[in-house]
Design a protein around this motif. Structure first.
Motif, short mmCIF file in Angstrom:
data_model
loop_
_atom_site.label_atom_id
_atom_site.label_comp_id
_atom_site.label_asym_id
_atom_site.label_seq_id
_atom_site.Cartn_x
_atom_site.Cartn_y
_atom_site.Cartn_z
N ASP A 13 0.82 -1.22 0.00
CA ASP A 13 0.00 0.00 0.00
C ASP A 13 0.86 1.27 0.00
OD1 ASP A 13 -2.27 -1.52 -0.02
OD2 ASP A 13 -2.72 -1.27 2.12
N THR A 14 2.08 1.16 0.50
CA THR A 14 2.97 2.33 0.57
C THR A 14 3.78 2.51 -0.71
OG1 THR A 14 3.17 1.94 2.95
CG2 THR A 14 4.73 3.47 2.00
N CYS A 15 3.89 1.49 -1.52
CA CYS A 15 4.73 1.56 -2.74
C CYS A 15 4.01 2.29 -3.87
CB CYS A 15 5.14 0.16 -3.18
SG CYS A 15 6.40 -0.59 -2.14
N LYS A 16 3.66 3.53 -3.62
CA LYS A 16 3.02 4.39 -4.61
C LYS A 16 3.94 5.58 -4.84
CE LYS A 16 -1.74 3.12 -3.35
NZ LYS A 16 -1.38 2.00 -2.47
N VAL A 17 4.34 5.79 -6.08
CA VAL A 17 5.38 6.76 -6.37
C VAL A 17 4.98 8.17 -5.96
CG1 VAL A 17 4.64 7.26 -8.75
CG2 VAL A 17 7.07 7.44 -8.14
N GLU A 18 3.68 8.46 -5.94
CA GLU A 18 3.24 9.81 -5.57
C GLU A 18 3.51 10.12 -4.10
OE1 GLU A 18 -0.49 7.13 -5.71
OE2 GLU A 18 1.34 7.46 -6.91
N LEU A 19 3.82 9.10 -3.29
CA LEU A 19 4.15 9.33 -1.88
C LEU A 19 5.62 9.69 -1.68
CD1 LEU A 19 2.26 6.31 -0.20
CD2 LEU A 19 1.49 8.69 -0.42
N PHE A 20 6.41 9.66 -2.73
CA PHE A 20 7.86 9.84 -2.60
C PHE A 20 8.35 11.01 -3.46
CE2 PHE A 20 6.79 5.51 -1.63
CZ PHE A 20 7.58 5.19 -0.53
N ASP A 21 9.44 11.58 -3.00
CA ASP A 21 10.12 12.64 -3.75
C ASP A 21 11.17 11.99 -4.63
OD1 ASP A 21 11.59 14.79 -4.69
OD2 ASP A 21 11.60 15.87 -2.79
N ALA A 22 10.77 11.63 -5.85
CA ALA A 22 11.66 10.88 -6.73
C ALA A 22 12.93 11.65 -7.06
CB ALA A 22 10.92 10.51 -8.02
N ALA A 23 12.80 12.95 -7.31
CA ALA A 23 13.97 13.76 -7.64
C ALA A 23 14.97 13.78 -6.48
CB ALA A 23 13.55 15.18 -7.99
N ARG A 24 14.47 13.85 -5.26
CA ARG A 24 15.37 13.86 -4.10
C ARG A 24 16.06 12.51 -3.94
NH1 ARG A 24 13.90 15.26 2.25
NH2 ARG A 24 15.99 14.87 3.05
N ILE A 25 15.35 11.42 -4.17
CA ILE A 25 15.95 10.09 -4.07
C ILE A 25 17.12 9.97 -5.04
CG2 ILE A 25 15.54 7.65 -4.59
CD1 ILE A 25 12.72 8.03 -3.38
#
Length: 299
Positions: free
Chosen positions: A54-66
């Protein structure tokens, strides 16, 4: 590093195929599938797997920062795993120990690369088939169809062997469950099961890279034929792109081949270089096919 002199050769969709958002989303898809596969076989608790998925949704993460943070640790996997654990912990702290459980950082990156490669090759195939259909309507260019057809046939064969999940960590840490978890992960991601980890046998992966380069070369030959067909006129942008990519691909393949002596233990710097060469090779194939398909549709 992206630059204007590079980027103008690629369509936006080509650049996005290996962009931060797309790559992080693919890594999260692998992590979600891993948790599902492990829960199915009793390796991790089912409720922990639900929280991770349920947490593996890209919108929950700052992809550019990663991606930015990966520069200080040498791997995209490190900041992704940390961010995933932190986010899972906000909702279910008990599930945190089971994030990325029994999996190595290289397993995650290698499986993600296979997943992205599968997606990019599928799109590239569509553009090549568009080229072939357009060429079949032009008798003077019909001879250029056969090399493209053979290139797609070679890619079908080499993709079946190379596009596989990698789960050496689980196989080593949990030999009783490793093979079944790997098979379940492959099923979830629609990838194959390798005969051996890539760290010990790189030939199938590199063979696929060579077949991608052959496709790029055949597209370059087609571009050359299109330019010669209309001497004295301004070459179409698709031909210019395909010719530029055909000149680049030999160096990318050479980079992949040079990494093979480091197969058993890919030393620091070699696998990072390998990933860069692979990305550029795929982007070149995508850009060549896209550019020529658009140009041929106009003629």
């Amino acid at each position: 590093m992206s630059s204007v002199l590079d980027d103008f050769l690629y369509a936006p969709e080509v650049l996005e195929s290996f962009g931060a958002q797309r790559f992080v989303a693919a890594m999260l898809r692998v992590e979600a599938a891993l948790a599902q596969a492990q829960a199915e076989h009793g390796v991790i608790p089912a409720d922990a797997a639900v929280s991770i998925v349920d947490t593996c949704k890209v919108e929950l993460f700052d992809a550019a920062r990663i991606v930015r943070d990966s520069a200080s640790c040498g791997s995209l996997a490190v900041p992704l795993i940390k961010s995933l654990r932190d986010t899972v912990g906000l909702f279910n702290p008990a599930a945190v120990p089971f994030v990325h459980y029994g999996c190595t950082k290289q397993d995650l990156i290698d499986t993600t690369m296979a997943l992205i490669t599968q997606q990019v090759l599928a799109v590239t195939r569509g553009y090549v088939e568009t080229c072939m259909a357009a060429l079949a309507q032009q008798p003077e260019l019909a001879v250029t169809v056969a090399p493209l057809r053979r290139a797609l046939q070679r890619l079908d064969a080499s993709s079946a062997a190379a596009l596989a999940v990698q789960l050496g960590g689980t196989l080593s840490a949990r030999p009783a469950h490793g093979p079944t978890v790997q098979a379940a992960l492959a099923r979830h991601l629609k990838l194959s099961i390798p005969d051996a980890p890539w760290d010990t046998q790189r030939d199938a992966w590199v063979a696929l890279g060579c077949d991608v380069a052959l496709l790029i070369g055949s597209l370059g030959t087609l571009a050359s034929a299109l330019v010669q067909r209309a001497p004295g006129t301004e070459p179409c942008a698709g031909s210019l792109t395909a010719l530029a990519m055909a000149r680049r691909s030999p160096q990318r393949v050479a980079g992949l081949l040079s990494s093979m002596p480091h197969a058993f233990e890919r030393t620091l710097g070699f696998w990072q270089s390998d990933q860069s060469d692979w990305t550029q090779l795929l982007m070149s194939a995508h850009a060549s096919a896209w550019g020529l398909a658009k140009s041929l549709q106009k003629t």
